[in-house]
Design a protein around this motif. Sequence first.
Motif, short mmCIF file in Angstrom:
data_model
loop_
_atom_site.label_atom_id
_atom_site.label_comp_id
_atom_site.label_asym_id
_atom_site.label_seq_id
_atom_site.Cartn_x
_atom_site.Cartn_y
_atom_site.Cartn_z
N ALA A 586 73.23 70.22 57.98
CA ALA A 586 74.67 70.47 58.04
C ALA A 586 75.22 70.06 59.41
CB ALA A 586 74.95 71.95 57.77
N LYS A 587 74.50 70.39 60.45
CA LYS A 587 74.95 70.02 61.80
C LYS A 587 74.94 68.51 61.99
CE LYS A 587 74.08 71.01 66.68
NZ LYS A 587 73.23 71.76 67.66
N ALA A 588 73.89 67.86 61.45
CA ALA A 588 73.80 66.39 61.57
C ALA A 588 74.93 65.72 60.79
CB ALA A 588 72.44 65.91 61.07
N LEU A 589 75.29 66.31 59.63
CA LEU A 589 76.39 65.73 58.85
C LEU A 589 77.71 65.79 59.62
CD1 LEU A 589 75.53 67.15 55.31
CD2 LEU A 589 75.74 64.73 55.89
N PHE A 590 77.98 66.94 60.25
CA PHE A 590 79.22 67.04 61.03
C PHE A 590 79.18 66.13 62.26
CE2 PHE A 590 80.52 70.73 58.60
CZ PHE A 590 81.90 70.63 58.67
N SER A 591 78.03 65.96 62.84
CA SER A 591 77.92 65.07 64.00
C SER A 591 78.17 63.63 63.59
CB SER A 591 76.53 65.21 64.62
OG SER A 591 76.37 64.34 65.71
N HIS A 592 77.79 63.28 62.36
CA HIS A 592 77.94 61.90 61.87
C HIS A 592 79.35 61.64 61.34
CE1 HIS A 592 76.77 58.05 60.18
NE2 HIS A 592 77.27 58.43 59.01
N PHE A 593 79.88 62.55 60.52
CA PHE A 593 81.17 62.32 59.87
C PHE A 593 82.35 62.91 60.66
CE2 PHE A 593 78.28 61.85 56.25
CZ PHE A 593 78.76 60.68 55.68
N LYS A 594 82.09 63.82 61.58
CA LYS A 594 83.10 64.43 62.46
C LYS A 594 83.95 65.51 61.80
CE LYS A 594 81.75 61.57 65.64
NZ LYS A 594 80.80 62.03 66.69
N THR A 595 84.42 65.30 60.58
CA THR A 595 85.31 66.27 59.94
C THR A 595 84.84 66.57 58.52
OG1 THR A 595 86.81 64.61 59.02
CG2 THR A 595 87.27 65.40 61.27
N MET A 596 85.30 67.71 57.99
CA MET A 596 84.97 68.09 56.61
C MET A 596 85.65 67.13 55.64
SD MET A 596 83.15 70.32 55.05
CE MET A 596 82.90 71.05 53.42
N ALA A 597 86.83 66.68 55.97
CA ALA A 597 87.54 65.74 55.08
C ALA A 597 86.75 64.45 54.92
CB ALA A 597 88.93 65.45 55.64
N ALA A 598 86.13 63.98 56.00
CA ALA A 598 85.34 62.75 55.92
C ALA A 598 84.09 62.97 55.07
CB ALA A 598 84.95 62.30 57.33
N ILE A 599 83.51 64.16 55.15
CA ILE A 599 82.32 64.45 54.34
C ILE A 599 82.70 64.49 52.87
CG2 ILE A 599 80.54 66.17 53.85
CD1 ILE A 599 80.65 66.97 56.80
N ARG A 600 83.83 65.13 52.55
CA ARG A 600 84.27 65.22 51.15
C ARG A 600 84.59 63.85 50.56
NH1 ARG A 600 85.42 70.28 49.32
NH2 ARG A 600 85.65 71.95 50.90
N SER A 601 85.15 62.96 51.37
CA SER A 601 85.55 61.65 50.85
C SER A 601 84.39 60.65 50.77
CB SER A 601 86.66 61.06 51.72
OG SER A 601 86.18 60.85 53.05
#
Length: 631
Positions: A586-601
Motif C-alpha cells: 500500500a505504501k509503495a502504491l502511494f509512493s508510485h501513483f501519488k494520489t488515491m485518484a491515480a490509483i483508482r484510474s
Amino acid sequence: MIDTERIARLRKKANELPLQSGVYLMRGRTGEIIYIGKAKHLKNRVTSYFRALDGHTPKVLAMVENVEDFSYILTSSEFEALLLECSLIKQHKPKYNILLKDDKGYSYICISQGPWRRLSAVYDKKEAAEGYIGPYLSNFVVSQTVEQANRIFMLPTCSRRFPEDFKKGRPCLNYHIRQCMGVCSGKISLETYNEAFEGALRFIRGGTAEVCESIERQMNEAAERLDFETAARLRDRLQAIRRVGQQQNVIYAGVDNCDIVAIAVGSDRYGACVMLYRGERLCDKKDFLLSTDSAPETVRAEFLMRYYAECSDLPKRVYLDGECEDSELIARFLSENAGRKVELIVPQRGQKNQLVELCRENAAQYLSHRMRAGGREVALLDELSKLLGLSRSPQYIEAFDISNIGADTIVGGMVVFEGAAPRRGAYRKFSIKSVSGAPDDYASMHEMLSRRLQRFLDAQAAEEANGEREAGDGEAPQAEGFARLPDLWLIDGGQGHVAVAKQVLEQFGIDIPVYGMVKDERHRTRAVASDGGEIVVSANRRVFSFITQIQDEVHRYTISFSRKKHRTGALQLELCKAQGVGPARAKALFSHFKTMAAIRSACEQELAAAPGMTAAAAKSLYAFLHGEGEV
C-alpha cells in the motif's frame, strides 16, 4: 590560508606590550598603515587579534591576514588615546577603519525655461534653465521643498510638454487626487498657471507665514468682489499649506538645536543617517554607507568619532538610536571640541524617540537603496535585530513546528524567510521516526532539529570531498537546501522548546540565535521566548506582524503535511483490505501513483507494473476498488 608562523611571531610581540593605554597601528606588507585602534590595555587588546582566529568577524580576519607588523604609541590616559586615534585616522585614512566620504555637491531649485515653467531639484547648474534658487547644502531639504511647493500649488510634475501636449491624453492620477490642476486638459489659462507658479516661488523664498498672509488677503479680496471661484481656489491652497505645516513635523519639529543619529543593520554593511535640526527646523540630512561587521555599539562609537572629528557645527545634544561604546569619552571629546557641554542621549519615549525612529527609517531606506533591497524589508529586519539584541539583521530565517494527529502521525515542518519574504523552495518536511507511543513535542523537536543540522554537516562534507557543491540524485537536492545555516531560528513554542533547540545546537557545536514564538489563549502571537524569559513584541506593529506571519506560515505548512500524511495513512489502511495488499505494498502504491485518484484510474496492467506488485494482487485490488465481486 593563514600564515601560522607570522601569526605566532605577532602574538609573541603583542605579549610583550605593556598593560597601559595607547594607540596601536597595524601595518601591511609594504609598511603602510591598514588599521588604527585605541586600547585601555594595549597588551590585552592587541593579543586578541592573534589568538582564536575562528572567533573573528570576516572583516577583522581579513585585516589580520594582511598584518605584517604593528607599532604603538603610549598615552597617559584612555581619553588621550581616543584623541590620538582620531587624529591619526584623519591623517592616514587606513583601509580597515570606518571612513566617511561626503561627496555631496551643492543643490539648487531649478526654474525651467518657457511660458509654462516647472520647478525641480537639481545638482549643480548644468541644465538649461530660466533661473535657479540656491545653492543649498542639503539635497534632501531641496527635494522636500520642491515636492511641497508642487503639491500645494497643484503644479504638474509629469513629463508632458505644454502647450504641445494639450488634450492629447487623459489627465493623470495626480489630477484626480487634487495634486495637479490638470494643465494637460487645456482648460487652464497661462495667467492662472503663472499666478500659481509665482505663489510657489514666494512659498519657497518667503516661507509659510508670509505666503499664508498673502493668500488670505487675496482670498478676502476675491470674496468681496464676489469672485467665489477664485476665493475657493485660494481657500483650498491656504488649507493645503497649513495642512503641510501640521503634518511635516520632520521639517518643523519644534526641537532645540540637536542632531539625530541612527544606524540600520544590513547583512554585511550598515547605513548611517544624521538629521540636523537648527532653529527648530530640519536643515540637513546626511547618509553614509559603512562597510563593517562590528557590533552596533562599536559602529556607533566609531561613526560618531569619524563624523564629528570633521564637524565644526556641534549641537548641544546628539540623540542616538542605541548605546555606544565609550559614550562618556566621546561626549567629553565632543564637549572639548565645541567649547561647551555636548550630551549623548538615547531617548526612550516621546517626540525625541519618534524622531530617532524616523531617522532609523531613513537610514534603512538609504541602506536598501545602496544594497538594492526593499526599504521596508531592510527596516523591518533591522527592527527585529534590535528587538532581539542580534549583532546583525537576520537575512535568512528558519522556523520550525511540530504537528501530530495521534501517535502514528507525528510530523515537523521547516519554513524559510529570506529578506523578510517566504522562500518556499527551501521549505522542508520531516516525518518523526524516533518518537513512539504518546506524542512528545520536545523529543520530536529534538529529532527534527538534529536531522536538520546533520544534513548541514553532510552537505559540508560532500562539498569538501567534491571541491564544490553538486546536485546529485536521491537525497542530494535536500542536502543542498540544508547546506546554508540561517541567521535566526524561530521555534513555535515557549522556553521549553527554546531549551531543546539550544541543547541541539550545543551538541553540534553550532551557534545560531534561537527564539520561541509564543501564542496566547486565542492562538495569536503574544511574545518571543528566550532562555531568559519572554520579549513582548505587540508594541512594535511591524515586527509583531512579521513574526505572526512566520508563525502562521510554519503552522499552516506543518498541519497541511500532517493532514495529508494522516489521510494517506487512512487510505493505505483502506487498500490493505484488498486481498494480497499489505502495508508495504500500500505504501509503495502511494509512493508510485501519488494520489488515491491515480490509483483508482489505473488499469490492472498499470497496477501490476507498480513496484512490489504482482498480477494476482493487482487483479484483486482492481476488483476491490471498482466493486467487482467479493474480496
